[in-house]
Design a protein around this motif. Structure first.
Motif, PDB file in Angstrom:
ATOM      1  N   LYS A   1       7.513  -9.690   7.231  1.00 21.21           N
ATOM      2  CA  LYS A   1       6.065  -9.285   8.445  1.00 21.21           C
ATOM      3  C   LYS A   1       5.742  -8.152   6.969  1.00 21.21           C
ATOM      4  CE  LYS A   1       7.494  -9.183  12.774  1.00 21.21           C
ATOM      5  NZ  LYS A   1       7.046  -9.799  13.105  1.00 21.21           N
ATOM      6  N   ARG A   2       3.664  -8.717   7.353  1.00 21.89           N
ATOM      7  CA  ARG A   2       3.394  -7.589   6.566  1.00 21.89           C
ATOM      8  C   ARG A   2       2.714  -5.974   7.653  1.00 21.89           C
ATOM      9  NH1 ARG A   2       0.695  -4.869   3.367  1.00 21.89           N
ATOM     10  NH2 ARG A   2      -1.404  -5.977   2.284  1.00 21.89           N
ATOM     11  N   SER A   3       2.926  -4.877   6.938  1.00 20.84           N
ATOM     12  CA  SER A   3       3.159  -4.181   7.204  1.00 20.84           C
ATOM     13  C   SER A   3       1.948  -3.694   6.321  1.00 20.84           C
ATOM     14  CB  SER A   3       4.341  -3.857   7.343  1.00 20.84           C
ATOM     15  OG  SER A   3       4.780  -1.976   7.626  1.00 20.84           O
ATOM     16  N   PHE A   4       1.789  -2.159   6.750  1.00 22.30           N
ATOM     17  CA  PHE A   4       1.082  -0.719   6.106  1.00 22.30           C
ATOM     18  C   PHE A   4       1.581   0.395   6.342  1.00 22.30           C
ATOM     19  CE2 PHE A   4      -2.026  -3.961   6.390  1.00 22.30           C
ATOM     20  CZ  PHE A   4      -3.045  -3.787   5.657  1.00 22.30           C
ATOM     21  N   ASP A   5       3.319  -0.157   7.255  1.00 19.30           N
ATOM     22  CA  ASP A   5       3.440   1.475   7.505  1.00 19.30           C
ATOM     23  C   ASP A   5       5.540   0.788   8.149  1.00 19.30           C
ATOM     24  OD1 ASP A   5       5.327   3.454   8.645  1.00 19.30           O
ATOM     25  OD2 ASP A   5       4.575   4.153  10.473  1.00 19.30           O
TER      26      ASP A   5
ATOM     27  N   GLU B   1       0.908  -1.646   0.176  1.00 17.85           N
ATOM     28  CA  GLU B   1       0.350   0.237   0.102  1.00 17.85           C
ATOM     29  C   GLU B   1       0.981   1.479   0.192  1.00 17.85           C
ATOM     30  OE1 GLU B   1      -1.949  -3.465   1.463  1.00 17.85           O
ATOM     31  OE2 GLU B   1      -0.297  -2.605   2.180  1.00 17.85           O
ATOM     32  N   GLU B   2       2.013   1.274   0.601  1.00 13.66           N
ATOM     33  CA  GLU B   2       2.735   2.204   0.285  1.00 13.66           C
ATOM     34  C   GLU B   2       3.235   2.749  -1.002  1.00 13.66           C
ATOM     35  OE1 GLU B   2       5.264   2.139   4.739  1.00 13.66           O
ATOM     36  OE2 GLU B   2       6.004   1.047   2.779  1.00 13.66           O
ATOM     37  N   GLU B   3       3.030   2.071  -1.815  1.00 16.58           N
ATOM     38  CA  GLU B   3       3.845   2.457  -3.647  1.00 16.58           C
ATOM     39  C   GLU B   3       2.657   2.849  -3.587  1.00 16.58           C
ATOM     40  OE1 GLU B   3       6.913   1.149  -4.195  1.00 16.58           O
ATOM     41  OE2 GLU B   3       6.327   0.833  -1.704  1.00 16.58           O
ATOM     42  N   GLY B   4       2.104   3.347  -2.887  1.00 15.93           N
ATOM     43  CA  GLY B   4       0.294   4.498  -3.782  1.00 15.93           C
ATOM     44  C   GLY B   4      -0.586   3.659  -4.753  1.00 15.93           C
TER      45      GLY B   4
END
Length: 701
Positions: A88-92, A52-55
């Motif tokens: 790790k699965r992350s959103f940040d 998600e960080e890749e926009g």
């Protein structure tokens, strides 16, 4: 858990615990970050999945499949050395790294550089955040022969065209660093308090298609080395001849391995240079030519990172600023026909069907389909680049931006914008016997080679004998080439008129920027790709709202891709299955006299250098002038200058004073056009850096 130490990164005490953060460097060989961690003591290897960080650039299906296989291969290699990969699965990412630090007691963080704008922002934030917490944070070059700041012209400015950039790389006073050997063993840190997360890379609907990929590709760094050795000791010698053939494995097929960092570009360069030395001693001219052409494709990949670092908006906006006014055609039906391989031009259609089926395209076919997209259909190049991102195995933001900008004529040494390559002629050039077309267009399999690349000209008895009914089981051309040539002339005239009006308005202080407050309609994007963009002039051709059908080859929705439900996905459980002496960033460069204070839209201070030129037809005669605007900036902190990317640091103008004669001729031509508004009276410009170069550098070799 071993006790943590406050020693710096140069201390080789085994009390140090180092996090080695893997990203697009999925190998244990020639991995400077891993080597630094092994030297420092205990190692905790971590991979963080935060798409998600890749926009807008959420990885596509085939890219995610490759990544899942490569991670399993890497984990197996690390386990054989005494460690394992923590996933790790992350959103940040930053907060996840802090959690890993707290769980393991790590005192160091080592990772390798990335050069796309999103990574530059994230990496700078992470360096500042973890350094403020007392960690030693170091980053290394593992993806390029030379760092972007190491390659500059005689005035210390970035190059703006490929040829002088690559010539400078080949003539640097020192060779690229030699590739590092894999560590003999890794002493693992205690990860009992830092369990791996189960990573999800595919959903149920993708499993069948992904299974087919394993028949053609073997991800993983050991397999990458096998592919490299097979190419160097086999097809490389005939590369100069065979690279033009679209039918068959005539290129190296190394670009997916290079993109995911399974293969070191420094190793590729050194092994190919050794081959060049051997063939030079043997006076093998064909081999020498093949090596130089292959190295040029490596150079284009280098240049894509160089361009992205110095001009971080290159994946979104044209680097020649006047082309932001080009009136792109907005037609979802054209876009759909191109995606599905139903344009009526066999070579284009065969390429698009191969892309959908396999996630791969020969570099020549990439040029053909993208040129058709931009020049014949005149669809916005960012649509095409986004579709490539969603469907290519080797989807690479920097490489794709370079390739699409080159094809679109938005680079100083790109193709002239009004040049249209006829797919019929390109077909007989790259697929002379029609075998490639017949493989991917079975409806044309019985059509004689004489007509295979232009079935619309075939006599009716020939079509009937081949079982072809144009407009029924194979489409007629959706746009005639002659009509496309006329339309592009009209569009270019319109572009210059809009550009002139915008500059006049700005000079009269009636608008704040180029086109920003014009009355033109906003730039439209299909809902399937849903990308943000600034307002640009558009022409709408029978725009209709398309609905999704089960069999339609749709571009994956970015917004819907943000939500990945566990119940809809198949999991991949990874757990079940010499120190570089150069500074990590330049430390002996004085940027003070090159910077200009500025503020962004929110009033925040930014720093810009003056390495970019302003394109101004009213002032351009036989020379080019600098703009006080640039893309990259630097901030001072311990350990040297750290490259910083800011959204406000857009490079609108991209032309340098040492631009080639061809570029000057091209710009002079457009200046004359701007004044005369009669394109047919203008003689053709000089050729670009090389018409037959590898224009999509992610398709290495």
């Amino acid at each position: 858990m071993p006790p943590a130490s406050s020693s710096n990164g140069g201390n080789t005490s085994n009390n140090n615990i180092s996090i080695v953060w893997f990203r697009r460097d999925l190998r244990v060989e020639d991995n400077p970050a891993l080597a630094a961690g092994v030297r420092a003591g205990y190692v905790v290897s971590v991979f963080i999945w935060a798409p998600e960080e890749e926009g807008h650039y959420f990885p596509g299906r085939v890219s995610r499949w490759w990544l899942s296989q490569s991670l399993k291969h890497l984990d197996s290699s690390l386990r054989s050395l005494g460690s394992n990969l923590v996933t790790k699965r992350s959103f940040d990412t930053a907060s996840t790294l802090i959690d890993v630090v707290n769980s393991t007691g790590a005192t160091n963080l080592f990772f390798n550089h990335l050069y796309d704008p999103l990574s530059l922002v994230r990496d700078h934030r992470i360096k500042e955040l973890l350094s403020s917490r007392g960690l030693t944070v170091r980053s290394f070059n593992a993806d390029l022969l030379y760092e972007p700041w190491e390659v500059a012209d005689e005035n210390g400015c970035p190059f703006s065209t490929f040829e002088p950039f690559w010539n400078k790389c080949l003539s640097m006073p020192y060779d690229p660093a030699a590739p590092l050997l894999p560590p003999k063993r890794i002493i693992s840190g205690d990860v009992s308090s830092c369990p791996s997360d189960t990573l999800v890379f595919e959903d149920e609907s993708e499993r069948g298609s992904n299974a087919l990929l394993a028949r053609a590709w073997s991800p993983g760094w050991r397999n990458a080395n096998k592919a490299l050795n097979a190419f160097i000791n086999g097809p490389l010698i005939d590369y100069s001849v065979n690279r033009r053939k679209a039918d068959g494995a005539t290129t190296s097929l190394l670009s997916p391995h290079l993109h995911f960092g399974e293969l070191s570009v420094r190793k590729v360069f050194h092994l190919v240079q050794i081959k060049l030395l051997v063939w030079t001693n043997e006076e093998n001219e064909s081999g020498k030519e093949s090596v130089n052409l292959f190295l040029k494709s490596i150079g284009l990949r280098e240049y894509s990172r160089y361009l992205s670092f110095n001009h971080p908006f290159s994946h979104e906006r044209p680097l020649l600023s006047h082309l932001k006014f080009f009136p792109w055609v907005v037609d979802e039906n054209y876009f759909k026909a191109w995606r599905q391989g139903r344009t009526g031009y066999p070579l284009v259609d065969a390429g698009m069907r191969e892309l959908w089926a396999t996630g791969w395209l020969h570099d020549r076919i990439r040029v053909v389909v993208s040129s058709f997209f931009v020049k014949v259909l005149q669809l916005p190049w960012r649509w095409g680049m986004k579709y490539f991102w969603d469907t290519l195995l080797d989807a690479d933001l920097e490489c794709d931006a370079l390739g699409w900008q080159y094809i679109s004529g938005t680079l100083p040494d790109g193709r002239e914008f009004d040049r249209i390559d006829n797919p019929q002629f390109e077909g007989y050039k790259f697929d002379p016997n029609g075998e490639y077309v017949r493989r991917w267009l079975p409806e044309l399999i019985r059509l004689p080679t004489e007509w295979i690349h232009h079935p619309w000209d075939a006599p009716e008895p020939v079509l009937q004998a081949a079982g072809i009914e144009l407009g029924s089981n194979y489409p007629l051309p959706i746009v005639e080439i002659s009509a496309a040539k006329e339309r592009i002339q009209e569009a270019l005239i319109e572009m210059w008129q809009i550009e002139t009006a915008s500059r006049t308005a700005m000079e009269n202080e009636t608008e704040e920027g180029l086109g920003d407050s014009s009355d033109l309609p906003p730039f439209y994007y299909p809902q399937e790709i849903d990308m943000e963009a600034d307002a640009e002039p558009t022409r709408v051709n029978n725009l209709q709202t398309t609905t999704r059908r089960y069999l339609d080859q749709m571009v994956p929705s970015i917004t819907s891709s943000f939500v990945r439900n566990d119940e809809d996905a198949i999991s991949v459980d990874i757990s079940s299955t010499r120190e570089d002496g150069r500074a990590e960033v330049p430390t002996n460069v004085n940027f003070d006299d090159q910077t200009h204070g500025a503020t962004d839209q929110d009033g925040a201070a930014v720093v810009r250098n003056n390495a970019v030129l302003e394109f101004n037809p009213a002032r351009l005669q036989n020379r080019l002038e600098f703009s006080e605007e640039s893309s990259s900036s630097y901030t001072e902190r311990d350990g040297g200058l750290v490259p910083v990317w800011s959204p406000s640091n857009l490079s609108e103008h991209f032309i340098s004073e040492d631009t080639s004669v061809r570029t000057s001729a091209y710009l002079q031509r457009h200046t004359q056009t701007h004044q005369m508004m009669n394109w047919r009276q203008i003689s053709p410009p000089l050729r670009s850096w090389e018409v037959e170069s590898t224009l999509h550098p992610n398709a290495i070799g």
